[in-house]
Design a protein around this motif. Structure first.
Motif, PDB file in Angstrom:
ATOM      1  N   TYR A  15       0.840  -1.202   0.000  1.00  0.00           N
ATOM      2  CA  TYR A  15       0.000   0.000   0.000  1.00  0.00           C
ATOM      3  C   TYR A  15       0.876   1.253   0.000  1.00  0.00           C
ATOM      4  O   TYR A  15       0.659   2.183  -0.774  1.00  0.00           O
ATOM      5  N   ASN A  16       1.868   1.287   0.882  1.00  0.00           N
ATOM      6  CA  ASN A  16       2.705   2.478   1.007  1.00  0.00           C
ATOM      7  C   ASN A  16       3.557   2.724  -0.231  1.00  0.00           C
ATOM      8  O   ASN A  16       3.811   3.873  -0.588  1.00  0.00           O
ATOM      9  N   ILE A  17       3.978   1.678  -0.900  1.00  0.00           N
ATOM     10  CA  ILE A  17       4.742   1.864  -2.135  1.00  0.00           C
ATOM     11  C   ILE A  17       3.871   2.547  -3.188  1.00  0.00           C
ATOM     12  O   ILE A  17       4.296   3.504  -3.845  1.00  0.00           O
ATOM     13  N   VAL A  18       2.644   2.078  -3.340  1.00  0.00           N
ATOM     14  CA  VAL A  18       1.741   2.712  -4.305  1.00  0.00           C
ATOM     15  C   VAL A  18       1.404   4.136  -3.865  1.00  0.00           C
ATOM     16  O   VAL A  18       1.351   5.055  -4.683  1.00  0.00           O
ATOM     17  N   PHE A  19       1.185   4.324  -2.570  1.00  0.00           N
ATOM     18  CA  PHE A  19       0.912   5.665  -2.045  1.00  0.00           C
ATOM     19  C   PHE A  19       2.051   6.618  -2.415  1.00  0.00           C
ATOM     20  O   PHE A  19       1.812   7.717  -2.922  1.00  0.00           O
ATOM     21  N   LEU A  20       3.282   6.195  -2.176  1.00  0.00           N
ATOM     22  CA  LEU A  20       4.427   7.064  -2.467  1.00  0.00           C
ATOM     23  C   LEU A  20       4.672   7.219  -3.965  1.00  0.00           C
ATOM     24  O   LEU A  20       5.122   8.269  -4.414  1.00  0.00           O
ATOM     25  N   LEU A  21       4.371   6.212  -4.752  1.00  0.00           N
ATOM     26  CA  LEU A  21       4.534   6.306  -6.203  1.00  0.00           C
ATOM     27  C   LEU A  21       3.496   7.223  -6.844  1.00  0.00           C
ATOM     28  O   LEU A  21       3.744   7.780  -7.921  1.00  0.00           O
ATOM     29  N   PHE A  61       1.526  18.032  -6.825  1.00  0.00           N
ATOM     30  CA  PHE A  61       1.539  18.522  -5.451  1.00  0.00           C
ATOM     31  C   PHE A  61       0.492  19.620  -5.237  1.00  0.00           C
ATOM     32  O   PHE A  61       0.671  20.510  -4.426  1.00  0.00           O
ATOM     33  N   ALA A  62      -0.610  19.505  -5.962  1.00  0.00           N
ATOM     34  CA  ALA A  62      -1.707  20.467  -5.824  1.00  0.00           C
ATOM     35  C   ALA A  62      -2.302  20.383  -4.424  1.00  0.00           C
ATOM     36  O   ALA A  62      -2.311  19.315  -3.804  1.00  0.00           O
ATOM     37  N   PRO A  63      -2.819  21.487  -3.912  1.00  0.00           N
ATOM     38  CA  PRO A  63      -3.395  21.486  -2.557  1.00  0.00           C
ATOM     39  C   PRO A  63      -4.559  20.510  -2.378  1.00  0.00           C
ATOM     40  O   PRO A  63      -4.883  20.143  -1.257  1.00  0.00           O
ATOM     41  N   TYR A  64      -5.161  20.078  -3.454  1.00  0.00           N
ATOM     42  CA  TYR A  64      -6.264  19.117  -3.380  1.00  0.00           C
ATOM     43  C   TYR A  64      -5.815  17.788  -2.778  1.00  0.00           C
ATOM     44  O   TYR A  64      -6.531  17.188  -1.984  1.00  0.00           O
ATOM     45  N   PHE A  65      -4.645  17.316  -3.157  1.00  0.00           N
ATOM     46  CA  PHE A  65      -4.218  15.976  -2.783  1.00  0.00           C
ATOM     47  C   PHE A  65      -3.945  15.787  -1.286  1.00  0.00           C
ATOM     48  O   PHE A  65      -4.355  14.773  -0.725  1.00  0.00           O
ATOM     49  N   PRO A  66      -3.286  16.701  -0.593  1.00  0.00           N
ATOM     50  CA  PRO A  66      -3.066  16.471   0.846  1.00  0.00           C
ATOM     51  C   PRO A  66      -4.349  16.367   1.664  1.00  0.00           C
ATOM     52  O   PRO A  66      -4.358  15.747   2.720  1.00  0.00           O
ATOM     53  N   ASP A  67      -5.427  16.947   1.172  1.00  0.00           N
ATOM     54  CA  ASP A  67      -6.710  16.812   1.873  1.00  0.00           C
ATOM     55  C   ASP A  67      -7.277  15.408   1.756  1.00  0.00           C
ATOM     56  O   ASP A  67      -8.251  15.076   2.428  1.00  0.00           O
ATOM     57  N   HIS A  68      -6.692  14.587   0.881  1.00  0.00           N
ATOM     58  CA  HIS A  68      -7.210  13.244   0.631  1.00  0.00           C
ATOM     59  C   HIS A  68      -6.131  12.175   0.823  1.00  0.00           C
ATOM     60  O   HIS A  68      -6.110  11.180   0.110  1.00  0.00           O
ATOM     61  N   LEU A  69      -5.277  12.359   1.791  1.00  0.00           N
ATOM     62  CA  LEU A  69      -4.196  11.396   2.020  1.00  0.00           C
ATOM     63  C   LEU A  69      -4.702   9.992   2.311  1.00  0.00           C
ATOM     64  O   LEU A  69      -4.019   9.012   2.038  1.00  0.00           O
ATOM     65  N   SER A  70      -5.895   9.888   2.849  1.00  0.00           N
ATOM     66  CA  SER A  70      -6.415   8.565   3.180  1.00  0.00           C
ATOM     67  C   SER A  70      -7.165   7.923   2.014  1.00  0.00           C
ATOM     68  O   SER A  70      -7.633   6.795   2.135  1.00  0.00           O
ATOM     69  N   HIS A  71      -7.284   8.619   0.902  1.00  0.00           N
ATOM     70  CA  HIS A  71      -8.047   8.109  -0.246  1.00  0.00           C
ATOM     71  C   HIS A  71      -7.113   7.829  -1.419  1.00  0.00           C
ATOM     72  O   HIS A  71      -6.985   8.647  -2.330  1.00  0.00           O
ATOM     73  N   LEU A  72      -6.510   6.666  -1.403  1.00  0.00           N
ATOM     74  CA  LEU A  72      -5.560   6.301  -2.459  1.00  0.00           C
ATOM     75  C   LEU A  72      -6.211   6.364  -3.831  1.00  0.00           C
ATOM     76  O   LEU A  72      -5.565   6.735  -4.808  1.00  0.00           O
ATOM     77  N   GLN A  73      -7.483   6.037  -3.920  1.00  0.00           N
ATOM     78  CA  GLN A  73      -8.165   6.062  -5.199  1.00  0.00           C
ATOM     79  C   GLN A  73      -8.198   7.469  -5.793  1.00  0.00           C
ATOM     80  O   GLN A  73      -8.244   7.620  -7.018  1.00  0.00           O
ATOM     81  N   LEU A  74      -8.156   8.510  -4.976  1.00  0.00           N
ATOM     82  CA  LEU A  74      -8.106   9.883  -5.468  1.00  0.00           C
ATOM     83  C   LEU A  74      -6.670  10.327  -5.735  1.00  0.00           C
ATOM     84  O   LEU A  74      -6.437  11.182  -6.592  1.00  0.00           O
ATOM     85  N   LEU A  75      -5.732   9.772  -5.012  1.00  0.00           N
ATOM     86  CA  LEU A  75      -4.328  10.128  -5.230  1.00  0.00           C
ATOM     87  C   LEU A  75      -3.793   9.557  -6.539  1.00  0.00           C
ATOM     88  O   LEU A  75      -2.882  10.120  -7.129  1.00  0.00           O
ATOM     89  N   LEU A  76      -4.344   8.452  -6.977  1.00  0.00           N
ATOM     90  CA  LEU A  76      -3.919   7.835  -8.236  1.00  0.00           C
ATOM     91  C   LEU A  76      -4.619   8.535  -9.396  1.00  0.00           C
ATOM     92  O   LEU A  76      -5.481   7.982 -10.061  1.00  0.00           O
TER      93      LEU A  76
END
Length: 174
Positions: A96-102, A134-149
């Motif tokens: 999970y963390n590898i995909v999160f960081l990628l 690194f848009a401000p949108y993404f840090p608000d959704h750190l728990s939602h990998l589906q939105l980070l991808l």
């Protein structure tokens, strides 16, 4: 700036932003324990079942209901990365963390490719990739990998722009 250099800088910035959780990448998830643990269980399920088979569609999240995977995120896109990590280490949290960081540098590289296509400028592409990843949108959704991808969105636009220019179906397939 080249795509390779941009990708390395996006990765370095990701490592800098997540420097505190990096030492615990095999044991902790970023953000809360809700969605990240659900996603971790889904990628663990994916690693144990052949994708799109009857067994794969029956993730036990809503047992005894059958076909539950149809009603939730399936994270099939992450299968090529997460499953081998789980097969080799037995650690779905690490996968999970590898995909999160990628997700951060991949978002940046996809936006870089789109911006490079549209502007022809490697520097504009670097800034575009940086702004998207690194848009401000993404840090608000750190728990939602589906939105980070989110790298599929700029890749789809890249394919459409290329297709309109070239009329080649290979570009539309992106």
């Amino acid at each position: 700036m080249s795509a390779r250099a941009s990708g390395l800088l996006y990765a370095a910035l990701t490592a800098l932003l997540f420097r505190n959780p990096l030492p615990h990448v095999a044991t902790h998830v970023s953000s809360d324990l809700g969605d990240p643990l659900l996603v971790t269980s889904i990628v663990a399920w994916n690693a144990k079942h052949l994708p799109l088979t009857e067994a794969w569609w029956n993730f036990p999240g809503f047992a005894p209901m059958l076909g539950a995977t149809a009603f939730t995120e399936h994270f099939l896109l992450t299968y090529p990365v997460t499953s081998p990590v789980i097969w080799l280490t037995g650690n779905p949290v690490l996968a999970y963390n590898i995909v999160f960081l990628l997700s951060w540098p991949l978002n940046g590289l996809a936006a870089y490719a789109l911006a490079r296509e549209l502007t022809g400028s490697p520097w504009a592409a670097f800034i575009g990739g940086l702004a998207f990843a690194f848009a401000p949108y993404f840090p608000d959704h750190l728990s939602h990998l589906q939105l980070l991808l989110a790298f599929g969105m700029p890749l789809a636009l890249l394919g459409l722009h290329r297709y309109l220019r070239t009329q080649r179906w290979q570009d539309a397939a992106i």
